[in-house]
Design an enzyme around this catalytic site. Structure first.
Site, PDB file in Angstrom:
ATOM      1  N   GLY A  44       6.484   4.974   8.593  1.00  0.00           N
ATOM      2  CA  GLY A  44       5.577   6.107   8.714  1.00  0.00           C
ATOM      3  C   GLY A  44       5.669   6.709  10.091  1.00  0.00           C
ATOM      4  O   GLY A  44       6.708   6.634  10.759  1.00  0.00           O
ATOM      5  N   SER A  45       4.570   7.298  10.526  1.00  0.00           N
ATOM      6  CA  SER A  45       4.602   8.079  11.764  1.00  0.00           C
ATOM      7  C   SER A  45       4.416   7.189  13.003  1.00  0.00           C
ATOM      8  O   SER A  45       3.795   6.128  12.917  1.00  0.00           O
ATOM      9  CB  SER A  45       3.501   9.133  11.710  1.00  0.00           C
ATOM     10  N   LYS A  67       0.851  -1.182   0.000  1.00  0.00           N
ATOM     11  CA  LYS A  67       0.000   0.000   0.000  1.00  0.00           C
ATOM     12  C   LYS A  67       0.894   1.241   0.000  1.00  0.00           C
ATOM     13  O   LYS A  67       1.484   1.593   1.007  1.00  0.00           O
ATOM     14  CB  LYS A  67      -0.907   0.040   1.228  1.00  0.00           C
ATOM     15  N   GLY A  84       2.084   3.819  13.638  1.00  0.00           N
ATOM     16  CA  GLY A  84       2.846   2.622  14.029  1.00  0.00           C
ATOM     17  C   GLY A  84       2.273   1.968  15.278  1.00  0.00           C
ATOM     18  O   GLY A  84       2.174   0.734  15.373  1.00  0.00           O
ATOM     19  N   GLU A  94       9.470   1.303  10.999  1.00  0.00           N
ATOM     20  CA  GLU A  94      10.469   2.377  10.879  1.00  0.00           C
ATOM     21  C   GLU A  94       9.695   3.676  11.044  1.00  0.00           C
ATOM     22  O   GLU A  94       8.881   4.026  10.198  1.00  0.00           O
ATOM     23  CB  GLU A  94      11.130   2.343   9.500  1.00  0.00           C
ATOM     24  N   CYS A 154      13.278  10.885   7.628  1.00  0.00           N
ATOM     25  CA  CYS A 154      13.151  10.398   9.007  1.00  0.00           C
ATOM     26  C   CYS A 154      14.425  10.646   9.808  1.00  0.00           C
ATOM     27  O   CYS A 154      14.368  10.900  10.997  1.00  0.00           O
ATOM     28  CB  CYS A 154      12.800   8.926   9.001  1.00  0.00           C
TER      29      CYS A 154
HETATM   30  P1  NAD Z   1       1.875   8.113   7.995  1.00  0.00           P
HETATM   31  O1  NAD Z   1       2.081   7.283   9.191  1.00  0.00           O
HETATM   32  O2  NAD Z   1       0.793   9.111   7.999  1.00  0.00           O
HETATM   33  O3  NAD Z   1       1.612   7.214   6.708  1.00  0.00           O
HETATM   34  C1  NAD Z   1       2.485   6.159   6.332  1.00  0.00           C
HETATM   35  C2  NAD Z   1       1.678   5.129   5.575  1.00  0.00           C
HETATM   36  O4  NAD Z   1       0.734   4.556   6.478  1.00  0.00           O
HETATM   37  C3  NAD Z   1       0.860   5.679   4.407  1.00  0.00           C
HETATM   38  O5  NAD Z   1       0.846   4.719   3.361  1.00  0.00           O
HETATM   39  C4  NAD Z   1      -0.524   5.818   5.023  1.00  0.00           C
HETATM   40  O6  NAD Z   1      -1.562   5.748   4.068  1.00  0.00           O
HETATM   41  C5  NAD Z   1      -0.563   4.607   5.931  1.00  0.00           C
HETATM   42  N1  NAD Z   1      -1.537   4.722   7.017  1.00  0.00           N
HETATM   43  C6  NAD Z   1      -2.082   5.858   7.548  1.00  0.00           C
HETATM   44  N2  NAD Z   1      -2.961   5.538   8.523  1.00  0.00           N
HETATM   45  C7  NAD Z   1      -2.974   4.189   8.609  1.00  0.00           C
HETATM   46  C8  NAD Z   1      -3.654   3.258   9.440  1.00  0.00           C
HETATM   47  N3  NAD Z   1      -4.529   3.669  10.370  1.00  0.00           N
HETATM   48  N4  NAD Z   1      -3.401   1.943   9.280  1.00  0.00           N
HETATM   49  C9  NAD Z   1      -2.514   1.517   8.364  1.00  0.00           C
HETATM   50  N5  NAD Z   1      -1.848   2.343   7.540  1.00  0.00           N
HETATM   51  C10 NAD Z   1      -2.058   3.658   7.655  1.00  0.00           C
HETATM   52  O7  NAD Z   1       3.299   8.759   7.748  1.00  0.00           O
HETATM   53  P2  NAD Z   1       3.711   9.732   6.583  1.00  0.00           P
HETATM   54  O8  NAD Z   1       3.165  11.069   6.935  1.00  0.00           O
HETATM   55  O9  NAD Z   1       3.391   9.141   5.253  1.00  0.00           O
HETATM   56  O10 NAD Z   1       5.310   9.722   6.715  1.00  0.00           O
HETATM   57  C11 NAD Z   1       5.957  10.555   7.608  1.00  0.00           C
HETATM   58  C12 NAD Z   1       6.450   9.802   8.816  1.00  0.00           C
HETATM   59  O11 NAD Z   1       7.194   8.664   8.404  1.00  0.00           O
HETATM   60  C13 NAD Z   1       7.398  10.608   9.654  1.00  0.00           C
HETATM   61  O12 NAD Z   1       7.103  10.447  11.021  1.00  0.00           O
HETATM   62  C14 NAD Z   1       8.760  10.023   9.338  1.00  0.00           C
HETATM   63  O13 NAD Z   1       9.736  10.209  10.305  1.00  0.00           O
HETATM   64  C15 NAD Z   1       8.434   8.608   9.091  1.00  0.00           C
HETATM   65  N6  NAD Z   1       9.461   7.970   8.262  1.00  0.00           N
HETATM   66  C16 NAD Z   1      10.328   7.086   8.848  1.00  0.00           C
HETATM   67  C17 NAD Z   1      11.340   6.480   8.103  1.00  0.00           C
HETATM   68  C18 NAD Z   1      12.305   5.511   8.742  1.00  0.00           C
HETATM   69  O14 NAD Z   1      13.032   4.831   8.030  1.00  0.00           O
HETATM   70  N7  NAD Z   1      12.346   5.411  10.052  1.00  0.00           N
HETATM   71  C19 NAD Z   1      11.449   6.771   6.757  1.00  0.00           C
HETATM   72  C20 NAD Z   1      10.554   7.672   6.194  1.00  0.00           C
HETATM   73  C21 NAD Z   1       9.548   8.264   6.964  1.00  0.00           C
END
Ligand code: NAD
Length: 495
Positions: free
Chosen positions: A244-245, A191, A249, A266, A300
């Protein structure tokens, strides 16, 4: 800003975008069952660039069923070397279509072309070829236990994997998940982030062309709250790999508990880049600027806190501001651009709010932090001085081109500040004193430590953090463990 999408109407990316962009399920491109679609915007122009099928829980059901059939069928039974060959053919197709993929990624995510060519594309290809090479080298051990038995282990793929990807490095982070999962013999439902689905859909097509059997890679585009949650809660998904965030997570860990899915996360960061008085200031300030402003700060592991020792503090602030002001902001498709827009209006507003918060907290905004005139989500790179450890701009992930410069007195003070957030993804340290940098590397709480450099990653090295930065590691052999389970086999020799 000039409009980016008019860049080349004849390009293969433009031709691709003119097509209906559908889900990839069981080797076929299909509309969503609901028939719904959503739009993708170019963040540099705010123009709609694509209409994409919007999946839901029923589409996830179809995709998971296809992934299960492919897992029990062709992918699992295929010779491992053949799996590796398919991945290598896929890598070659990505190279053959590099111009199109790079343009799609730039239009969709607002990333400067020059940065994609330098970082995202080569890293994605390196990841794919690295894990293609692993496909036929994943093995167990013979572990002798007693004379009357042959006892050994094998490593088996975990099964159906849900790969949930963010928007900041759609191609590269997508490949960080796909390549090891597929090399290990897992099948995947991916996704992409709803803001950046394009490169995933295009490389999914190329995977079929490379000979990936139907159902091995499925892509369901759509919102996190529907598609993402359906995957996380699905009883027939064996593992979730998520970037993601931290908030999402946390929800994923809870959702995965239903059938004890394996989870790797991550998450975020608030990494400290620590500059001691005796550092090479030229190199340190150059790396500190690119450490926060690369990808418009949407990284990140961005060095969003620069910790500068008292003796060089003013100099570091001045140099960072000069570098921020020298960055060329503009059309991401122009190869001379070094800073593109942020991903969305919402993200832009969040960043501008943090600029306000920082000023209200008493930090001094040395430069930047303003929305650029015209269309597109452009923000001038911001440098905050006079930031103290407790301020929100020192503690919270902003995920934009905003750096907080914090003064410290000595080694102990630097460590206290560096370790004093909820995050632990990465850290940097700059000094000519080799004992000091080694002491710091030992004591700082971070999954990656850069000494007299900042920001490098390589798929051969483990990547990840703990606390709000996540759970588990990606990359290297750690990823092979994420996507396989050991099985112990005990054979009686007295029969
Ligand atoms: P996000 O958590 O909003 O979204 C990430 C993904 O999760 C997207 O595909 C989103 O559609 C999906 N998602 C959203 N809600 C969900 C749910 N309830 N259940 C399952 N999936 C869901 O994050 P973002 O805004 O896309 O990315 C930014 C964040 O990602 C920042 O906090 C950043 O630090 C982190 N990040 C971490 C790394 C790493 O390697 N540690 C790398 C890149 C980004």
């Amino acid at each position: 800003m000039s409009t980016a999408y008019d860049y080349d109407r004849e390009s293969s990316a433009a031709a691709y975008l003119a097509r209906p962009l559908q889900l990839l399920i069981d080797g076929r491109q299909v509309p969503s069952l609901s028939g719904r679609t959503f739009k993708s915007l170019n963040p540099a122009t705010e123009e709609v660039i694509a209409t994409i099928a919007e999946g839901n829980a029923a589409d996830v059901d179809r995709a998971v069923a296809a992934a299960r059939r492919a897992f029990e069928g062709p992918w699992r039974t295929m010779r491992a070397a053949e799996r590796g060959d398919i991945l290598l053919r896929w890598a070659q197709l990505l190279r053959d279509h590099a111009d199109e993929i790079v343009e799609l990624e730039s239009l969709d995510a607002g990333k400067p072309i020059a940065a994609i060519l330098r970082q995202d594309l080569p890293a994605a290809l390196d990841t794919l070829t690295y894990y293609a090479g692993w496909a036929d080298k994943i093995s167990g051990d013979v572990i002798s236990t007693r004379d009357d038995a042959l006892t050994y282990t094998v490593r088996e793929p975990v099964g159906v994997v849900a790969a949930i990807v963010p928007w900041n490095f759609p191609l590269m982070i997508g490949m960080w998940k796909l390549a090891p999962a597929l090399a290990c013999g897992c099948t995947v439902v991916m996704k992409p982030a709803e803001l950046t689905s394009l490169s995933a859909l295009r490389i999914g097509e190329l995977a079929l062309e490379a000979g990936l059997p139907s159902g091995v890679l499925n892509i369901v585009t759509g919102p996190g709250r529907t598609v993402g949650e359906a995957l996380v809660n699905h009883p027939d998904v064996d593992k979730v790999t998520f970037t993601g965030s931290p908030g999402v997570g946390r929800g994923i860990m809870k959702g995965a508990a239903g059938n004890f899915k394996r989870v790797s996360l991550e998450l975020g960061g608030k990494s400290a880049n620590v500059i001691f008085d005796d550092a090479d200031l030229d190199a340190a300030s150059k790396a500190a600027a690119s450490g926060i402003f690369f990808n418009t700060g949407q990284v990140c592991s961005a060095g969003s806190r620069v910790l500068a020792q008292e003796g060089v503090y003013d100099e570091v602030v001045a140099r960072l501001a000069a570098r921020a002001n020298a960055l060329r902001i503009g059309d991401p498709l122009d190869r001379a651009t070094s800073l593109g827009p942020v991903i969305s209006e919402r993200q832009m507003q969040t960043i501008l709010d943090y600029v306000d918060i920082g000023q209200k907290e008493g930090a001094s905004l040395v430069t930047g932090g303003e929305r650029a005139a015209g269309r597109g989500y452009f923000i001038s790179p911001a440098v905050f001085a006079g930031v103290t450890h407790e301020m929100r701009i020192s503690q919270e992930e902003i995920f934009g081109p905003v750096v907080s410069v914090i003064k410290f007195t000595d080694e102990a003070d630097a460590l206290r500040i560096a370790n004093g957030t909820a995050y632990s993804l990465a850290a940097g340290v700059w000094s000519r004193d080799m004992g000091r940098v080694q002491r710091f590397a030992k004591r700082v709480r971070a999954g990656t430590v850069w000494i007299n450099t900042y920001g490098y990653t390589d798929v051969r090295l483990p990547w990840g953090g703990d606390r709000d930065s996540g759970l588990g590691r990606e990359h290297g052999t750690a990823a092979l463990e994420n996507f396989t389970e050991p099985k112990s086999i005990w054979m009686n020799l007295n029969v």
